[in-house]
Write a protein that holds these residues in place. Structure first.
Motif, short mmCIF file in Angstrom:
data_model
loop_
_atom_site.label_atom_id
_atom_site.label_comp_id
_atom_site.label_asym_id
_atom_site.label_seq_id
_atom_site.Cartn_x
_atom_site.Cartn_y
_atom_site.Cartn_z
N ILE A 1 0.93 -1.30 0.02
CA ILE A 1 0.03 -0.12 -0.11
C ILE A 1 0.92 1.08 0.08
N ALA A 2 0.85 1.85 -1.11
CA ALA A 2 1.76 3.29 -1.12
C ALA A 2 0.66 4.24 -0.70
N VAL A 3 1.43 5.15 -0.06
CA VAL A 3 0.86 6.46 0.60
C VAL A 3 1.75 7.72 0.09
N HIS A 4 1.21 8.64 -0.60
CA HIS A 4 1.81 9.95 -0.74
C HIS A 4 0.80 10.92 -0.85
N HIS A 5 0.98 12.12 -0.84
CA HIS A 5 0.04 13.41 -0.87
C HIS A 5 -0.84 13.52 -2.20
N TYR A 6 -0.20 13.02 -3.18
CA TYR A 6 -0.95 13.25 -4.33
C TYR A 6 -1.23 11.70 -5.10
N VAL A 7 -2.15 11.79 -5.85
CA VAL A 7 -2.51 10.59 -6.77
C VAL A 7 -1.36 10.55 -8.12
N LEU A 8 -1.42 9.60 -8.68
CA LEU A 8 -0.72 9.77 -10.28
C LEU A 8 -1.68 10.14 -11.19
N LYS A 9 -1.01 10.55 -12.27
CA LYS A 9 -1.54 11.04 -13.40
C LYS A 9 -2.82 10.27 -13.86
N ASP A 10 -4.18 10.91 -14.05
CA ASP A 10 -5.03 10.38 -14.81
C ASP A 10 -5.60 9.04 -14.02
N THR A 11 -5.69 9.18 -12.74
CA THR A 11 -6.20 8.20 -11.80
C THR A 11 -7.49 8.28 -11.21
N THR A 12 -7.47 9.32 -10.33
CA THR A 12 -8.80 9.69 -9.83
C THR A 12 -9.29 11.11 -10.24
N VAL A 13 -10.30 11.54 -9.72
CA VAL A 13 -11.18 12.65 -9.93
C VAL A 13 -10.11 13.98 -10.08
N ALA A 14 -10.34 14.54 -11.37
CA ALA A 14 -9.44 15.67 -11.56
C ALA A 14 -7.93 15.56 -11.64
N SER A 15 -7.42 14.40 -11.77
CA SER A 15 -5.98 14.18 -11.94
C SER A 15 -5.39 14.01 -13.14
N GLY A 16 -6.12 14.52 -14.18
CA GLY A 16 -5.43 14.77 -15.51
C GLY A 16 -4.83 16.11 -15.50
N GLU A 17 -3.92 16.15 -16.77
CA GLU A 17 -3.28 17.42 -17.11
C GLU A 17 -4.22 18.53 -17.22
N TRP A 18 -4.20 19.90 -16.50
CA TRP A 18 -5.06 20.93 -16.61
C TRP A 18 -6.19 20.66 -15.86
N GLU A 19 -6.58 19.55 -15.20
CA GLU A 19 -7.89 19.29 -14.47
C GLU A 19 -8.05 19.83 -13.09
N GLY A 20 -6.94 20.43 -12.75
CA GLY A 20 -6.93 21.01 -11.21
C GLY A 20 -7.39 22.27 -11.39
N VAL A 21 -7.18 23.08 -12.51
CA VAL A 21 -7.56 24.39 -12.70
C VAL A 21 -8.81 24.43 -13.76
N ARG A 22 -9.24 25.66 -14.08
CA ARG A 22 -10.32 25.92 -14.97
C ARG A 22 -10.32 27.09 -15.69
N ARG A 23 -10.47 27.48 -16.98
CA ARG A 23 -10.66 28.61 -17.71
C ARG A 23 -11.93 29.32 -17.38
N ASN A 24 -11.51 30.73 -17.36
CA ASN A 24 -12.83 31.58 -16.98
C ASN A 24 -13.25 32.12 -18.15
N ALA A 25 -14.30 33.07 -18.22
CA ALA A 25 -14.88 33.42 -19.70
C ALA A 25 -14.14 34.28 -20.47
N ALA A 26 -12.86 34.97 -19.84
CA ALA A 26 -11.92 35.53 -20.90
C ALA A 26 -10.73 34.33 -21.43
N GLY A 27 -10.85 33.13 -20.91
CA GLY A 27 -9.90 32.17 -21.31
C GLY A 27 -8.78 32.19 -20.57
#
Length: 363
Positions: free
Chosen positions: A199-225
């Motif tokens: 059982i590995a324990v770290h603060h972060y999950v690995l890429k594309d494993t659980t919710v919002a863990s993909g590239e750029w999925e932690g942030v979002r674009r506003n109306a101005a882009g």
């Protein structure tokens, strides 16, 4: 309440992201409240529950553009004192990105002084290594312990000295960081223990494993882009594209080091416990839930205990994992620490049974 209790079940309480300093600013004791709820029940009707040990996946501190300090460390110790039917040594922790000390400071001084998994600073942390039910071996950055045939590999997030930009004057990067030495240790521990349930324990999950863990999925674009805060803040001088996952390994960006290692050894690591991304248990941003399996490894996001740190998505939750001797099935329950999303207590909709590749043996 041990693995040798009458039921012989081993109950692991997994939590993280208490962000003690942040919630304290709003009059809430995030860690102490969760501890009290687990032992005696909650004021909104949540029941108490038994646990043998707890895994804390990091971010005890709420420091954001500042650094964790002794005042917050004293508050963390004060809140740990809410433990009544358990000992401080029943909690096993790793460091999160908000627990990092500054690049110009002694490495991880705050973490070592106040959280101190090896019990090297008992006078400040209150951790007595001799009182550990399951002794630890290693360093502040990486250590292991065993419960029967479960082998826990505990890896802290750290500031990589070569990364001088990121979270303002703090330096360091907002994405997850593991040193080359820790990665080498991890590989050796996995390969040298083929009969263990790792059982590995770290603060972060690995890429594309659980919710919002993909590239750029932690942030979002506003109306101005432009990129703006969502689950995480987009620190433009850092690597906001990797803000939701373990991005740096051995100073290499978006290294995929752990991903490649697991892909080459499917099922050798049975579980990865992490946090960092705070959200409700029904979230499936990016087509991923809180509990997913990849490379034969179950990834669990167990965050967070905080209610006020990154309030756009934060909801206080934790998980209880129940291992039964002779069984490969692990029951994973979700506990809501407030009544924001649903009534405080167990949230049956999020309960899962995950199957390991071998049965648990209690010892």
């Amino acid at each position: 309440m041990t693995a040798t209790s009458a039921s012989n079940e081993f109950r692991l309480w997994a939590f993280g992201d208490a962000h003690v300093g942040t919630d304290k600013q709003f009059g809430r004791s995030s860690l102490a409240e969760a501890i009290s709820q687990s032992e005696f029940g909650g004021a909104e009707g949540g029941p108490p529950f038994d646990w043998d040990i707890a895994i804390d996946v990091g971010d005890m501190s709420g420091a954001h553009h500042s650094l964790p300090d002794d005042t917050e460390g004293e508050e963390v110790r004060k809140q740990f004192a809410a433990l009544r039917t358990h000992r401080r040594e029943d909690v096993y922790s790793v460091s999160g990105n908000h627990d990092r000390s500054g690049l110009s400071e002694s490495e991880a001084w705050w973490w070592q002084k106040w959280i101190d998994p090896l019990g090297e600073h008992t006078e400040t942390s209150g951790v007595d290594s001799a009182a550990r039910q399951y002794p630890v071996t290693g360093t502040w950055e990486r250590y292991s312990f065993r419960v029967g045939n479960l082998l826990f590999l505990m890896m802290s997030d750290r500031n990589e000295p070569t990364q001088t930009v990121g979270r303002g004057t703090l330096g360091g990067n907002p994405g997850g960081v593991v040193s080359g030495e820790t990665f080498d240790w991890f590989k050796t521990m996995v390969d040298d223990n083929p009969d263990a349930i790792v059982i590995a324990v770290h603060h972060y999950v690995l890429k594309d494993t659980t919710v919002a863990s993909g590239e750029w999925e932690g942030v979002r674009r506003n109306a101005a882009g432009a990129w703006e805060e969502h689950y995480h803040r987009p620190f433009g001088e850092g690597t906001p594209q990797g803000a939701s996952y373990l991005y740096w390994v051995d100073s290499k960006p978006d290294s995929a080091a752990f991903e490649d290692f697991l892909a080459a050894r499917p099922g050798r690591v049975q579980m990865w416990l992490a946090g960092h991304t705070h959200t409700n248990p029904d979230d499936n941003h990016g087509g991923k839930t809180h509990i997913e399996q990849r490379w034969g490894t179950w990834f669990l996001n167990v965050a967070s205990l905080s209610r006020h740190h990154m309030p756009r998505t934060t909801l206080p939750i934790s998980r209880l994992l129940t291992f039964t001797p002779g069984s490969a099935d692990v029951r994973v329950q979700c506990y809501l620490h407030t009544s924001q999303h649903a009534p405080q207590g167990w949230y049956p909709k999020a309960e899962r049974i995950i199957q390991l590749n071998r049965p648990f043996v209690s010892g």
